[in-house]
Design a protein around this motif. Structure first.
Motif: not given
Length: 317
Positions: A77-82, A281-284
């Protein structure tokens, strides 16, 4: 505990052996063995035992495995948001979807989501809660769109309620008891039901106990998928219980009938179910927003098929 140790633990569990784990991680068997030995030494607990058929995890190992998966999921999740902040909205989103939502609103939700986040890899599960709960628990699933019975609403799960829906006893069109007027007329029939492991008693009370009806437990077949449940209803003449909307949603329209019984069943609530204290996550968040927008559009629609849908649904948000 170090990240490479947790990765070795997860890979060993998923592949069943140290050799296969080493191949999946593209490292040597010695490196996997060392990482697992270091974990056991640090915790001073046996995490697994080697058997001729592979690795068997102890209770200690199973607990650590669950948390290890959660740790890696949060790092994803952290990597996706970065990546999104860098203008690269990449990553993976795993969502469990209750069957009646899949048959009604889901196609448009997915189209809307793909338009807004085309680079996110989307994975969808048929989310009967018996399937969703263990996946939510270990972090394999980001969230589920489904119904969590109050008896199952333990501190490990959180729910955001979207709507409530009516439930009915359902049988195939032409079933010998299609004109039954009471649950008591169905106690000599075979049933197929879906429930989470910790939800059976609550379901039995809701469906039978509160109406002073008693059924032989051997008459109940537990189904772990919609396809199995459908076949048992249509081909084996079994009764089931679920959302009334299933009798009007394709592909069940004209094939499944909701019985008009004298007994009333409490409406169920459709919720976004997540691990408590976990962050989406932002995607969720984007996916849940797409879901809400699609449901609201259908709720406002004047089309006959939408009006029929919302005869058994009540929007709460």
């Amino acid at each position: 505990m170090k990240l490479h140790q947790l990765q070795a633990l997860i890979a060993s569990a998923e592949t069943g052996s140290i050799r296969a784990a080493a191949r999946s991680l593209d490292i040597s068997q010695a490196a996997v063995t060392k990482a697992l030995r270091e974990l056991e030494t640090a915790q001073q607990l046996p995490l697994f035992v080697r058997t001729p058929s592979g690795l068997n995890f102890t209770e200690y190992g199973k607990v650590l495995l669950t948390h290890a998966k959660l740790v890696l999921k949060q790092l994803e999740h952290a990597q996706a948001e970065l990546d999104q902040l860098r203008g690269k909205a990449q990553g993976r989103l795993c969502v469990g979807v209750t069957p009646w939502i899949a048959l009604t609103f889901l196609p448009q939700v997915v189209l809307d989501f793909r338009q807004r986040m085309p680079d996110i890899q989307l994975e969808l599960f048929e989310s009967l809660m018996a399937v969703a709960q263990p996946l939510l628990r270990d972090g394999s699933m980001d969230f589920a769109i489904g119904q969590l019975h109050p008896a199952q609403a333990t501190p490990e799960f959180a729910c955001e309620t979207l709507l409530d829906y009516q439930t009915s006893v359902l049988v195939r069109q032409g079933h010998p008891r299609q004109n039954a007027q009471s649950i008591h007329e169905l106690l000599d029939q075979n049933w197929t039901l879906n429930y989470a492991p910790d939800g059976r008693d609550a379901l039995m009370q809701e469906l039978f106990g509160k109406h002073s009806a008693h059924i032989d437990s051997n008459r109940i077949v537990r189904a772990h998928s919609l396809a199995i449940l459908q076949m048992m209803v249509e081909r084996a003449d079994m009764c089931t219980w679920g959302p009334t909307i299933m009798s009007t949603a394709p592909p069940f329209l004209g094939r499944i009938v909701a019985l008009k019984l004298s007994e009333a069943f409490e409406p169920r609530q459709l919720s976004i179910v997540t691990r408590r204290n976990g962050s989406l996550s932002n995607a969720a968040l984007c996916f849940t927003d797409c879901l809400l927008q699609v449901i609201r559009r259908h709720a406002r629609s004047a089309k006959r098929e939408d009006r029929e849908l919302f005869e058994t649904l009540r929007l709460l948000v």
